[in-house]
Design a protein around this motif. Sequence first.
Motif, PDB file in Angstrom:
ATOM      1  N   ARG A 108       0.827  -1.204   0.000  1.00  0.00           N
ATOM      2  CA  ARG A 108       0.000   0.000   0.000  1.00  0.00           C
ATOM      3  C   ARG A 108       0.866   1.260   0.000  1.00  0.00           C
ATOM      4  O   ARG A 108       0.584   2.219  -0.724  1.00  0.00           O
ATOM      5  CB  ARG A 108      -0.927  -0.005   1.206  1.00  0.00           C
ATOM      6  CG  ARG A 108      -1.885   1.180   1.259  1.00  0.00           C
ATOM      7  CD  ARG A 108      -2.707   1.198   2.533  1.00  0.00           C
ATOM      8  NE  ARG A 108      -3.661   2.280   2.494  1.00  0.00           N
ATOM      9  CZ  ARG A 108      -4.976   2.130   2.493  1.00  0.00           C
ATOM     10  NH1 ARG A 108      -5.504   0.924   2.524  1.00  0.00           N
ATOM     11  NH2 ARG A 108      -5.768   3.178   2.474  1.00  0.00           N
ATOM     12  N   GLU A 112       0.817   4.052  -2.863  1.00  0.00           N
ATOM     13  CA  GLU A 112       0.508   5.424  -2.479  1.00  0.00           C
ATOM     14  C   GLU A 112       1.594   6.384  -2.957  1.00  0.00           C
ATOM     15  O   GLU A 112       1.300   7.482  -3.445  1.00  0.00           O
ATOM     16  CB  GLU A 112       0.342   5.533  -0.965  1.00  0.00           C
ATOM     17  CG  GLU A 112      -0.078   6.910  -0.495  1.00  0.00           C
ATOM     18  CD  GLU A 112      -0.468   6.952   0.964  1.00  0.00           C
ATOM     19  OE1 GLU A 112      -1.130   7.925   1.363  1.00  0.00           O
ATOM     20  OE2 GLU A 112      -0.123   6.011   1.708  1.00  0.00           O
ATOM     21  N   MET A 147      -6.864  -1.991  -0.304  1.00  0.00           N
ATOM     22  CA  MET A 147      -5.936  -0.894  -0.587  1.00  0.00           C
ATOM     23  C   MET A 147      -6.215  -0.235  -1.936  1.00  0.00           C
ATOM     24  O   MET A 147      -6.047   0.986  -2.079  1.00  0.00           O
ATOM     25  CB  MET A 147      -4.484  -1.356  -0.501  1.00  0.00           C
ATOM     26  CG  MET A 147      -4.039  -2.326  -1.557  1.00  0.00           C
ATOM     27  SD  MET A 147      -2.304  -2.834  -1.239  1.00  0.00           S
ATOM     28  CE  MET A 147      -2.057  -3.995  -2.581  1.00  0.00           C
ATOM     29  N   TYR A 148      -6.663  -0.991  -2.921  1.00  0.00           N
ATOM     30  CA  TYR A 148      -6.893  -0.396  -4.242  1.00  0.00           C
ATOM     31  C   TYR A 148      -8.066   0.601  -4.236  1.00  0.00           C
ATOM     32  O   TYR A 148      -7.880   1.756  -4.642  1.00  0.00           O
ATOM     33  CB  TYR A 148      -7.109  -1.493  -5.285  1.00  0.00           C
ATOM     34  CG  TYR A 148      -5.892  -2.345  -5.523  1.00  0.00           C
ATOM     35  CD1 TYR A 148      -4.821  -1.891  -6.299  1.00  0.00           C
ATOM     36  CD2 TYR A 148      -5.800  -3.615  -4.971  1.00  0.00           C
ATOM     37  CE1 TYR A 148      -3.708  -2.677  -6.523  1.00  0.00           C
ATOM     38  CE2 TYR A 148      -4.679  -4.410  -5.188  1.00  0.00           C
ATOM     39  CZ  TYR A 148      -3.633  -3.945  -5.964  1.00  0.00           C
ATOM     40  OH  TYR A 148      -2.528  -4.727  -6.178  1.00  0.00           O
ATOM     41  N   LEU A 151      -7.151   3.708  -1.934  1.00  0.00           N
ATOM     42  CA  LEU A 151      -6.163   4.622  -2.507  1.00  0.00           C
ATOM     43  C   LEU A 151      -6.733   5.374  -3.704  1.00  0.00           C
ATOM     44  O   LEU A 151      -6.453   6.569  -3.885  1.00  0.00           O
ATOM     45  CB  LEU A 151      -4.907   3.856  -2.918  1.00  0.00           C
ATOM     46  CG  LEU A 151      -4.017   3.374  -1.771  1.00  0.00           C
ATOM     47  CD1 LEU A 151      -2.917   2.457  -2.306  1.00  0.00           C
ATOM     48  CD2 LEU A 151      -3.401   4.552  -1.023  1.00  0.00           C
TER      49      LEU A 151
END
Length: 208
Positions: A108, A112, A147-148, A151
């Motif tokens: 992540r 990011e 996380m996808y 973000l």
Amino acid sequence: MRNLAAGLLAAMALAGAAAAEMRVVALGDSLTHGYGLPPADGFVPQLEAWLRRNGAEDVTVVNAGVSGDTTAGGLARLEWSLGDGADALIVELGGNDLLRGIDPAASRANLEAILRKAGARGLPVLLSGLEAPGNYGPDYKRAFDAMYPELAEEYGALLDPSFLEGVQDDRSLWQSDGIHPNAEGVTVIVERIGPLVLELVEQAREDG
């Protein structure tokens, strides 16, 4: 003089056409690179051909896929991959993090950083995700899968929730290694993701 004027006008027209060309960089791993496929059958050539058939004749898709690459590797070569002329960015990374069982927190952080650097350049981004298998446990899967979308929302990126959607449950669309789609599988992926890339290109035009 007429010939000179005509030549100048032609040169200006060519310069204008070149300036209007769009360069979309596809940063990824073997799925982007086209592992195991003839060059013309890989993701990037098929996507570029799809875009040109669907009204984006001026778009070039740059293959910045490296087989075996992790999110850390993608971050390390981001600036080199973008160069000086990128208009938009597709990010397809995380599969090798999964294969190696890398902590989702590290993956992540790398994604990011990629999104933050792209934002600093004013580049619109399409972030393409993956779904973790259950063999690392529910906590790992929950963190990786989340996380996808999280973000993408945080950084205003377009989201493709799963790069392999449409092929992962059809084994006829896979190469013999069971890891990479075959040419027909890539076609399925391109047909699904193509409209999102058109949206990405439109964002780049508006930003430009």
